[in-house]
Write a protein that holds these residues in place. Structure first.
Motif, PDB file in Angstrom:
ATOM      1  N   LEU A   1      -0.903 -10.890   0.394  1.00 61.30           N
ATOM      2  CA  LEU A   1      -0.135  -9.680   0.622  1.00 61.30           C
ATOM      3  C   LEU A   1       0.760  -9.364  -0.586  1.00 61.30           C
ATOM      4  O   LEU A   1       1.444 -10.259  -1.099  1.00 61.30           O
ATOM      5  CB  LEU A   1       0.728  -9.857   1.871  1.00 61.30           C
ATOM      6  CG  LEU A   1       1.417  -8.612   2.434  1.00 61.30           C
ATOM      7  CD1 LEU A   1       0.405  -7.576   2.881  1.00 61.30           C
ATOM      8  CD2 LEU A   1       2.338  -9.011   3.584  1.00 61.30           C
ATOM      9  N   TYR A   2       0.703  -8.130  -1.041  1.00 63.68           N
ATOM     10  CA  TYR A   2       1.486  -7.647  -2.185  1.00 63.68           C
ATOM     11  C   TYR A   2       1.084  -8.319  -3.499  1.00 63.68           C
ATOM     12  O   TYR A   2       1.870  -8.406  -4.429  1.00 63.68           O
ATOM     13  CB  TYR A   2       2.993  -7.837  -1.958  1.00 63.68           C
ATOM     14  CG  TYR A   2       3.469  -7.381  -0.603  1.00 63.68           C
ATOM     15  CD1 TYR A   2       3.184  -6.094  -0.139  1.00 63.68           C
ATOM     16  CD2 TYR A   2       4.203  -8.235   0.220  1.00 63.68           C
ATOM     17  CE1 TYR A   2       3.613  -5.679   1.120  1.00 63.68           C
ATOM     18  CE2 TYR A   2       4.635  -7.825   1.475  1.00 63.68           C
ATOM     19  CZ  TYR A   2       4.339  -6.543   1.916  1.00 63.68           C
ATOM     20  OH  TYR A   2       4.762  -6.137   3.150  1.00 63.68           O
ATOM     21  N   PHE A   3      -0.154  -8.801  -3.565  1.00 65.24           N
ATOM     22  CA  PHE A   3      -0.570  -9.547  -4.756  1.00 65.24           C
ATOM     23  C   PHE A   3      -0.482  -8.706  -6.022  1.00 65.24           C
ATOM     24  O   PHE A   3      -0.231  -9.238  -7.112  1.00 65.24           O
ATOM     25  CB  PHE A   3      -2.005 -10.066  -4.582  1.00 65.24           C
ATOM     26  CG  PHE A   3      -3.082  -9.059  -4.901  1.00 65.24           C
ATOM     27  CD1 PHE A   3      -3.650  -8.981  -6.161  1.00 65.24           C
ATOM     28  CD2 PHE A   3      -3.512  -8.156  -3.929  1.00 65.24           C
ATOM     29  CE1 PHE A   3      -4.633  -8.055  -6.447  1.00 65.24           C
ATOM     30  CE2 PHE A   3      -4.495  -7.236  -4.205  1.00 65.24           C
ATOM     31  CZ  PHE A   3      -5.060  -7.177  -5.469  1.00 65.24           C
ATOM     32  N   ASP A   4      -0.694  -7.382  -5.898  1.00 64.29           N
ATOM     33  CA  ASP A   4      -0.695  -6.557  -7.098  1.00 64.29           C
ATOM     34  C   ASP A   4       0.695  -6.488  -7.741  1.00 64.29           C
ATOM     35  O   ASP A   4       0.815  -6.404  -8.968  1.00 64.29           O
ATOM     36  CB  ASP A   4      -1.229  -5.152  -6.814  1.00 64.29           C
ATOM     37  CG  ASP A   4      -0.688  -4.560  -5.530  1.00 64.29           C
ATOM     38  OD1 ASP A   4      -0.006  -5.278  -4.787  1.00 64.29           O
ATOM     39  OD2 ASP A   4      -0.964  -3.380  -5.261  1.00 64.29           O
ATOM     40  N   MET A   5       1.741  -6.553  -6.930  1.00 67.80           N
ATOM     41  CA  MET A   5       3.105  -6.591  -7.480  1.00 67.80           C
ATOM     42  C   MET A   5       3.311  -7.876  -8.281  1.00 67.80           C
ATOM     43  O   MET A   5       3.855  -7.866  -9.392  1.00 67.80           O
ATOM     44  CB  MET A   5       4.140  -6.506  -6.355  1.00 67.80           C
ATOM     45  CG  MET A   5       4.168  -5.170  -5.629  1.00 67.80           C
ATOM     46  SD  MET A   5       5.380  -5.171  -4.295  1.00 67.80           S
ATOM     47  CE  MET A   5       6.906  -5.288  -5.206  1.00 67.80           C
ATOM     48  N   LEU A   6       2.881  -9.001  -7.682  1.00 67.39           N
ATOM     49  CA  LEU A   6       3.034 -10.289  -8.359  1.00 67.39           C
ATOM     50  C   LEU A   6       2.178 -10.347  -9.618  1.00 67.39           C
ATOM     51  O   LEU A   6       2.611 -10.862 -10.662  1.00 67.39           O
ATOM     52  CB  LEU A   6       2.658 -11.420  -7.402  1.00 67.39           C
ATOM     53  CG  LEU A   6       2.791 -12.847  -7.937  1.00 67.39           C
ATOM     54  CD1 LEU A   6       4.221 -13.122  -8.393  1.00 67.39           C
ATOM     55  CD2 LEU A   6       2.365 -13.847  -6.866  1.00 67.39           C
ATOM     56  N   LEU A   7       0.969  -9.801  -9.541  1.00 68.06           N
ATOM     57  CA  LEU A   7       0.061  -9.794 -10.684  1.00 68.06           C
ATOM     58  C   LEU A   7       0.673  -9.035 -11.857  1.00 68.06           C
ATOM     59  O   LEU A   7       0.652  -9.495 -13.007  1.00 68.06           O
ATOM     60  CB  LEU A   7      -1.272  -9.168 -10.277  1.00 68.06           C
ATOM     61  CG  LEU A   7      -2.335  -9.027 -11.371  1.00 68.06           C
ATOM     62  CD1 LEU A   7      -2.679 -10.383 -11.971  1.00 68.06           C
ATOM     63  CD2 LEU A   7      -3.586  -8.361 -10.798  1.00 68.06           C
ATOM     64  N   LYS A   8       1.234  -7.883 -11.569  1.00 61.90           N
ATOM     65  CA  LYS A   8       1.831  -7.068 -12.636  1.00 61.90           C
ATOM     66  C   LYS A   8       3.004  -7.804 -13.284  1.00 61.90           C
ATOM     67  O   LYS A   8       3.161  -7.789 -14.514  1.00 61.90           O
ATOM     68  CB  LYS A   8       2.284  -5.726 -12.059  1.00 61.90           C
ATOM     69  CG  LYS A   8       2.641  -4.695 -13.114  1.00 61.90           C
ATOM     70  CD  LYS A   8       2.831  -3.319 -12.492  1.00 61.90           C
ATOM     71  CE  LYS A   8       3.053  -2.254 -13.549  1.00 61.90           C
ATOM     72  NZ  LYS A   8       3.170  -0.899 -12.961  1.00 61.90           N
TER      73      LYS A   8
END
Length: 288
Positions: free
Chosen positions: A146-153
């Motif tokens: 969940l919310y992986f794209d925030m962490l990835l960025k």
């Protein structure tokens, strides 16, 4: 057991993939793209040619391919390389924003006012931190919690921070150097588009603005192979696509990609892939 919660991505665009380069696979010919490419070599070795830099990779290498850099990867005899790659356009990290952050860090990388060190190896300053951050990026992509794209960025910005911190952002390109590589990219693009035609070295040298002899030396220096061998490999790559994607006869495919002699086509194909065109089709065509 609870499964990780998957989240719909927010449109944060990137590519992440695993590559195996073996003795029976095609070389990755000279090309370029607008994305920043970060490669981690899991095992084995291959020959990398990134602009004016040539090296044989080793397990553990972190390889940085700057946006629009001409680069190629060639197999080495008796070697097989496995690597993971993450590619992203710097616009997705804020390059297109008109602010000081973009102008100070991202824009100079994209337009080649900064040059990135192409290879960071174990033992070099900051290597362990960079490796840890990069492996975290691959893990985030695999798990997609969940919310992986925030962490990835955020991890990608951390990776760039480490690249700057440990001084893997180097000298400025001159306008003359940039124009030279732009012309080289134009030439390669021309070959890709016209490889099926009967190209001659003299015509290409004239296009590049050099004498025939000087052209051949410059091309090999920057691309890592002779112009003739490059054209042959482009034709063979196109033939591989047609062998798998169509049922055209081998002779017709040979002519279609630019070979006028079927015996030469078969010889070049077997030399490159160690099997005949027919065997390649049998091995790689989708099962029906």
């Amino acid at each position: 057991m609870n499964q990780p919660i998957k989240d719909d991505p927010s449109g944060f665009s990137y590519e992440c993939y695993h590559t195996t380069l073996a003795s029976n696979s095609s070389d990755i010919l000279s090309h370029w793209h607008p994305e920043l490419e970060i490669i981690y070599v899991q095992k084995g070795s291959a020959c990398y040619h990134i602009n004016h830099t040539v090296f044989n990779s080793q397990a553990g290498d972190i390889i940085l391919i700057q946006p629009n850099n001409v680069h190629a990867i060639s197999q080495l005899p008796y070697e097989e390389q496995e690597s993971d790659t993450f590619a992203i356009h710097l616009d997705h990290l804020g390059r297109s924003n008109v602010d000081k952050y973009s102008q100070r860090y991202l824009q100079p990388i994209y337009i080649h006012h900064f040059e990135l060190t192409p290879r960071i190896q174990p033992g070099m300053p900051g290597y362990e931190a960079l490796k840890s951050c990069l492996l975290s990026i691959f893990s985030i992509v695999r798990e997609q919690n969940l919310y992986f794209d925030m962490l990835l960025k955020s991890k990608l910005h951390e990776f760039l921070y480490l690249v700057f911190k440990h001084r893997y952002v180097n000298r400025h390109y001159t306008d003359d150097t940039y124009q030279k590589y732009q012309k080289l990219r134009d030439l390669i693009d021309y070959i890709y588009q016209h490889a099926h035609e009967q190209l001659t070295i003299s015509e290409l040298a004239e296009y590049f603005g050099y004498s025939r002899t000087h052209f051949m030396a410059v091309f090999k220096q920057h691309i890592g192979r002779s112009c003739l061998k490059f054209i042959i490999q482009v034709r063979l790559n196109n033939a591989c696509d047609l062998l798998v994607q169509t049922r055209l006869p081998v002779r017709e495919i040979a002519q279609k990609v630019g070979f006028t002699n079927i015996a030469n086509f078969n010889r070049q194909f077997k030399q490159a892939y160690h099997i005949t065109p027919y065997q390649y089709r049998q091995k790689n065509s989708p099962q029906t």
